[in-house]
Write an enzyme that holds these catalytic residues in place. Sequence first.
Site, PDB file in Angstrom:
ATOM      1  N   GLY A 151       1.162  -1.038   0.464  1.00  0.00           N
ATOM      2  CA  GLY A 151      -0.914  -0.122  -0.034  1.00  0.00           C
ATOM      3  C   GLY A 151       0.777   1.387  -0.298  1.00  0.00           C
ATOM      4  O   GLY A 151       1.777   1.501   0.217  1.00  0.00           O
ATOM      5  N   GLN A 187       3.399  10.224   1.334  1.00  0.00           N
ATOM      6  CA  GLN A 187       4.509   9.234   1.961  1.00  0.00           C
ATOM      7  C   GLN A 187       5.256   9.335   0.299  1.00  0.00           C
ATOM      8  O   GLN A 187       6.352   9.079   0.172  1.00  0.00           O
ATOM      9  CB  GLN A 187       4.211   7.759   1.595  1.00  0.00           C
ATOM     10  CG  GLN A 187       3.774   6.848   2.408  1.00  0.00           C
ATOM     11  CD  GLN A 187       3.684   5.745   2.691  1.00  0.00           C
ATOM     12  OE1 GLN A 187       2.588   5.102   2.597  1.00  0.00           O
ATOM     13  NE2 GLN A 187       5.051   5.117   3.597  1.00  0.00           N
ATOM     14  N   CYS A 223       6.437  -1.107   6.895  1.00  0.00           N
ATOM     15  CA  CYS A 223       6.251   0.542   6.231  1.00  0.00           C
ATOM     16  C   CYS A 223       7.434   0.923   5.713  1.00  0.00           C
ATOM     17  O   CYS A 223       8.454   1.074   6.110  1.00  0.00           O
ATOM     18  CB  CYS A 223       5.315   1.221   7.390  1.00  0.00           C
ATOM     19  SG  CYS A 223       5.358   3.285   5.998  1.00  0.00           S
ATOM     20  N   LEU A 224       7.008   1.109   4.004  1.00  0.00           N
ATOM     21  CA  LEU A 224       7.964   1.944   3.234  1.00  0.00           C
ATOM     22  C   LEU A 224       8.296   2.831   3.913  1.00  0.00           C
ATOM     23  O   LEU A 224       9.926   3.426   3.398  1.00  0.00           O
ATOM     24  CB  LEU A 224       7.654   1.989   1.863  1.00  0.00           C
ATOM     25  CG  LEU A 224       6.473   0.712   1.070  1.00  0.00           C
ATOM     26  CD1 LEU A 224       6.740   1.230  -0.214  1.00  0.00           C
ATOM     27  CD2 LEU A 224       8.054   0.022   0.729  1.00  0.00           C
ATOM     28  N   HIS A 251      -3.921   1.124   8.067  1.00  0.00           N
ATOM     29  CA  HIS A 251      -2.423   1.203   8.134  1.00  0.00           C
ATOM     30  C   HIS A 251      -2.364   2.720   7.191  1.00  0.00           C
ATOM     31  O   HIS A 251      -1.942   3.480   8.040  1.00  0.00           O
ATOM     32  CB  HIS A 251      -1.941   0.448   7.421  1.00  0.00           C
ATOM     33  CG  HIS A 251      -0.081   0.564   7.405  1.00  0.00           C
ATOM     34  ND1 HIS A 251       0.375   0.153   8.097  1.00  0.00           N
ATOM     35  CD2 HIS A 251       0.729   1.433   6.890  1.00  0.00           C
ATOM     36  CE1 HIS A 251       1.997   0.598   8.209  1.00  0.00           C
ATOM     37  NE2 HIS A 251       1.872   1.690   7.029  1.00  0.00           N
ATOM     38  N   GLU A 252      -3.337   2.838   6.141  1.00  0.00           N
ATOM     39  CA  GLU A 252      -3.054   3.718   4.482  1.00  0.00           C
ATOM     40  C   GLU A 252      -3.619   4.893   5.281  1.00  0.00           C
ATOM     41  O   GLU A 252      -2.546   5.961   5.656  1.00  0.00           O
ATOM     42  CB  GLU A 252      -3.199   3.303   3.554  1.00  0.00           C
ATOM     43  CG  GLU A 252      -2.308   1.982   2.517  1.00  0.00           C
ATOM     44  CD  GLU A 252      -0.799   2.365   3.134  1.00  0.00           C
ATOM     45  OE1 GLU A 252      -0.364   3.295   2.498  1.00  0.00           O
ATOM     46  OE2 GLU A 252       0.093   1.421   3.785  1.00  0.00           O
ATOM     47  N   HIS A 281      -2.295   7.331   7.659  1.00  0.00           N
ATOM     48  CA  HIS A 281      -1.076   8.163   6.831  1.00  0.00           C
ATOM     49  C   HIS A 281      -1.461   9.551   6.736  1.00  0.00           C
ATOM     50  O   HIS A 281      -1.046  10.114   6.625  1.00  0.00           O
ATOM     51  CB  HIS A 281      -0.468   7.899   5.123  1.00  0.00           C
ATOM     52  CG  HIS A 281       0.845   6.442   5.751  1.00  0.00           C
ATOM     53  ND1 HIS A 281       2.162   6.540   6.254  1.00  0.00           N
ATOM     54  CD2 HIS A 281       0.853   5.214   5.759  1.00  0.00           C
ATOM     55  CE1 HIS A 281       2.394   5.636   6.254  1.00  0.00           C
ATOM     56  NE2 HIS A 281       2.119   4.483   5.771  1.00  0.00           N
TER      57      HIS A 281
HETATM   58 NI    NI Z   1       2.772   2.779   5.632  1.00  0.00          NI
END
Ligand code: NI
Length: 171
Positions: free
Chosen positions: A46, A51, A93-94, A135-136, A139
């Site tokens: 995701g 991000q 997470c990236l 999670h997304e 953000h």
């Molecule tokens: Ni993330």
Amino acid sequence: MSHFQVLTIPDPRLRQVAAPVTKVDDEVRLLLDQMLEAMYEEDGGGLAAPQIGILKRIVVMDVEEDDSKNPIFMVNPKITWASENKIWKREACLSVPGVSAEILRSEEVEVEYIDYHNMPQTLKAGGWKGRCIQHELDHLEGKLYIDHLSPLKRQLILGKLKRVNRIRAHA
Ligand code: NI
């Protein structure tokens, strides 16, 4: 090469609240396509627009476990229901590279959003999809999964993150 670089902590843009999108037009669709490309390139499940430094309420995800592609595009997503039953699952997470942690979240959620074709959608999801949605969407509020940890666990993760990055910098 993707057009975007995924930001990592402590970049302040990851901590800002994203703004709603007025309409899913060609410009937004181009962004959705580019975000998906960046997400696949980074091997993520995701990606939220903040991000990549774009403070808009846009999320792309693909939680297929095999190689088949099944992208989901969400604009202005909003969780309208979350199960009282919560479960622990390991998240990464990236934007917090090289570490992961068990996080407690609702087992199932219902989300409303605008899709790729500017149509309203409702989706009820559990498993990895339900997890990824929560999670997304965090953000979009400037929140990271590590914020759900106790202060002690968060310190441990951030310490590990520093070590991982130091090793990377010397590699
Ligand atoms: Ni993330």
